[in-house]
Write an enzyme that holds these catalytic residues in place. Structure first.
Site, short mmCIF file in Angstrom:
data_model
loop_
_atom_site.label_atom_id
_atom_site.label_comp_id
_atom_site.label_asym_id
_atom_site.label_seq_id
_atom_site.Cartn_x
_atom_site.Cartn_y
_atom_site.Cartn_z
N LYS A 279 21.64 66.91 82.02
CA LYS A 279 22.71 67.92 82.11
C LYS A 279 22.31 69.16 81.31
O LYS A 279 21.46 69.10 80.43
CB LYS A 279 24.00 67.34 81.51
CG LYS A 279 24.70 66.30 82.37
CD LYS A 279 25.98 65.84 81.69
CE LYS A 279 26.70 64.74 82.47
NZ LYS A 279 27.27 65.20 83.74
N ASP A 349 22.40 61.31 87.31
CA ASP A 349 23.65 61.74 86.67
C ASP A 349 24.88 61.21 87.40
O ASP A 349 25.99 61.29 86.89
CB ASP A 349 23.67 63.27 86.59
CG ASP A 349 24.70 63.78 85.60
OD1 ASP A 349 25.22 62.96 84.81
OD2 ASP A 349 24.97 65.00 85.60
N ARG A 353 29.35 55.52 89.05
CA ARG A 353 29.60 54.68 90.22
C ARG A 353 28.65 53.48 90.27
O ARG A 353 28.99 52.43 90.81
CB ARG A 353 29.47 55.54 91.50
CG ARG A 353 28.13 56.16 91.72
CD ARG A 353 28.17 57.32 92.71
NE ARG A 353 28.69 58.54 92.08
CZ ARG A 353 28.84 59.71 92.70
NH1 ARG A 353 28.53 59.82 93.99
NH2 ARG A 353 29.32 60.75 92.07
N1 BES Z 1 30.40 61.83 83.62
C1 BES Z 1 30.18 62.71 84.70
C2 BES Z 1 31.47 63.32 85.24
C3 BES Z 1 32.20 64.23 84.30
C4 BES Z 1 31.97 65.59 84.34
C5 BES Z 1 33.15 63.74 83.45
C6 BES Z 1 32.67 66.43 83.50
C7 BES Z 1 33.86 64.58 82.61
C8 BES Z 1 33.62 65.93 82.64
C9 BES Z 1 29.48 61.98 85.85
O1 BES Z 1 28.68 60.93 85.48
C10 BES Z 1 28.63 62.99 86.54
O2 BES Z 1 27.75 63.50 85.93
N2 BES Z 1 28.93 63.26 87.81
C11 BES Z 1 28.22 64.22 88.56
C12 BES Z 1 28.02 63.67 89.95
C13 BES Z 1 27.04 64.44 90.77
C14 BES Z 1 25.65 64.32 90.21
C15 BES Z 1 27.08 63.92 92.19
C16 BES Z 1 29.05 65.50 88.59
O3 BES Z 1 30.29 65.42 88.59
O4 BES Z 1 28.46 66.57 88.55
ZN ZN Z 2 29.20 60.00 83.66
ZN ZN Z 3 26.68 61.58 84.96
#
Ligand code: BES
Ligand code: ZN
Ligand code: ZN
Length: 501
Positions: A279, A349, A353
């Site tokens: 990230k 990331d 899931r």
């Molecule tokens: N933990 C994150 C989601 C998240 C984002 C929680 C901001 C709280 C605040 C999750 O694991 C993630 O990174 N999701 C990605 C998915 C994408 C790569 C398809 C996202 O939401 O960008």
């Molecule tokens: Zn996450």
């Molecule tokens: Zn993530």
């Protein structure tokens, strides 16, 4: 904080709080009029000068003359009487918590405050919960304030609140539930706030083990056991971390007359760096709270146990750390889930899931629950859609989702129904595996994540709550300051109470 319930005002110099409905003209409520006489019209004057009408989240503080037994009076606005609901009562408690930060003790007098929809005892309990929620603070790592007793401006001094109500015994009975909810919410918020160098899978599992003192049966599955079970998706996420994953199972068996059980599953990524799909700094800085789903499931189980809920509930949380390293899973890796389905990990990331796929499968396979509800900070996309107020709800059961939506409106923790559809399955079909963890196409991020999870619940009635938007708030709100909210504990406790006890 101590809460007392009595039927008579205290006989000492004190601060007294009264409730005030909204009215067009600023008027002193009838029950305060004799006090006003005693104080030579001080109260009426303050109402006029401040143009106070009892608006929601507003209050009026009046210093009383030396001659009276009351040092200060606070009138707390509740907004219009005909639409008063529990959310507004909780928020009035939150506003009071702010108004009372400099008091050590106070009296909240509800003796003559009557309305049709709520008893004074219920009002007292909602106000108490609101006060506790807004007063929560996390000071473990503030050495100066702890050691030298330097007061932080935002930390309340309030120690004791006495409610004056017609039936103190009834209020006390209700307070067993209120206190249990508060404890569950605080457990969730404390866990989410802990820094990720202190709170990681093993240390979190040990904290959850402590729920045994409330009669919860807690088992911890270690890495070897997780491998044996074949939870390849969960294990893949944790591969890059030097910290072993843990799966924690918390059973509250409150109803010996039935085998029926309801399961709660939580995403517990104690830190989500994104893995090799690292990230950005701003996306990563608060990713310690990516275990909030697990924290809230744990808080809920504590609440159910503390109030001896007559339900059989199991909370199962998958605890892992998502880190980049030489041993990390790579984009393109294919993992085998416990269900047997294979998944190509195209983005490391999208790890929540993967963790939930195995934990959900475990829950439905071993517990055959009547309903399984998972909570997860699953997608950033859910806050694009709903912000920090509504959580996203996805479900294969119209009946249960209607009930949960209704409960959300009752307690002020709201959920919004979003669609699942076979149509989206195509976007998650793998090229060389059964599934892939992200779509090649843009859009529908939260739906696709939910659709992915559906592969792992068989035909079990299931609700998925995407709490990524509501778990943490960036602004000060009536019941929360910036930080974790504990969203879901109150909601699910009430849902269990209404439909499963
Ligand atoms: N933990 C994150 C989601 C998240 C984002 C929680 C901001 C709280 C605040 C999750 O694991 C993630 O990174 N999701 C990605 C998915 C994408 C790569 C398809 C996202 O939401 O960008
Ligand atoms: Zn996450
Ligand atoms: Zn993530």
């Amino acid at each position: 904080m101590n809460f007392k319930f009595t039927s008579q005002s205290l006989d000492e110099k004190r601060t007294v709080v009264f409730m005030s409905h909204e009215s067009e003209n600023p008027i002193v409520p009838y029950f305060a009029r004799s006090l006003d006489k005693e104080a030579d019209g001080t109260i009426a004057k303050a109402f006029n000068e401040n143009n106070f009408r009892g608006e929601e989240n507003k209050n009026l503080t009046i210093s009383m003359p030396q001659s009276t037994k009351i040092s200060r009076i606070i009138f707390q606005g509740l907004g219009p009487q005909d639409t008063l609901n529990r959310e507004r009562l909780l928020e009035a408690g939150g506003a009071l918590a702010r108004a009372l930060t400099k008091e050590y003790r106070c009296e909240i007098n509800l003796l003559e405050f009557q309305i049709k929809s709520f008893s004074p005892e219920e009002i007292a309990n909602d106000l108490a919960l609101g006060i506790m929620m807004k007063s929560w603070s996390f000071r473990r790592y503030k050495t100066a304030s702890e050691a030298n007793n330097i007061s932080c401006s935002d930390v309340s001094k309030l120690e004791e609140v006495s409610f004056v109500v017609p039936n103190p015994t009834k209020a006390e009975d209700l307070f067993v539930n209120t206190r249990a909810i508060e404890e569950g919410i605080s457990l969730s918020r404390n866990l989410s706030m802990e820094p990720p160098n202190i709170l990681y899978p093993r240390s979190m599992a040990l904290i959850l083990k402590d729920l045994e003192r409330f009669g919860v049966l807690v088992s911890i599955l270690e890495k070897e056991k997780i491998e044996e079970l074949g939870m390849g998706a969960l294990l893949g996420v944790s591969r890059g971390s030097s910290r072993d994953p843990q799966v924690v199972i918390m059973e509250w068996n409150g109803n010996p007359n039935t085998n029926e059980v309801i399961a709660f599953v939580g995403k517990g990524v104690t830190f989500d760096s994104g893995g090799l799909n690292l990230k950005s700094w701003s996306g990563m800085k608060e990713m310690k709270y990516d275990m909030t789903g697990a924290a809230t499931v744990s808080g809920l189980i504590r609440t159910l146990a503390r109030r001896k809920s007559q339900v059989n509930a199991v909370g199962i949380v998958g605890l892992v750390e998502n880190m980049p390293s030489g041993t990390s899973q790579r984009p393109g890796d294919i993992v085998r889930t416990m269900s047997g389905k294979t998944v190509e990990v195209l983005n490391t990331d999208a790890e929540g899931r993967l963790v939930l796929a195995d934990v959900l499968w475990y829950a439905v396979e071993f517990y055959k629950p009547k309903l399984v509800i998972d909570l997860a900070t699953l997608t950033g996309a859910i806050s694009v859609a709903l912000g920090d107020y509504y959580a996203g709800l996805f479900s294969n059961s119209e009946d249960f989702s209607k009930k949960l939506i209704k409960t959300g409106l009752e307690v002020g923790e709201k959920v919004w129904l979003l669609p699942l559809s076979k149509y989206y399955d195509k976007m998650l079909e793998g090229r060389i595996s059964d599934l892939q963890n992200i779509s090649d196409l843009q859009g529908a991020g939260s739906i696709l994540a939910a659709q992915f999870l559906q592969n792992f619940v068989k035909n079990t009635p299931w609700i998925h709550l995407d709490i990524a938007g509501v778990a943490w708030t960036e602004r000060n709100r009536p019941l929360y300051d910036k930080g974790p909210t504990g969203f879901g504990v109150h909601l699910l406790n009430r849902f269990v109470q209404s439909y499963f006890e």
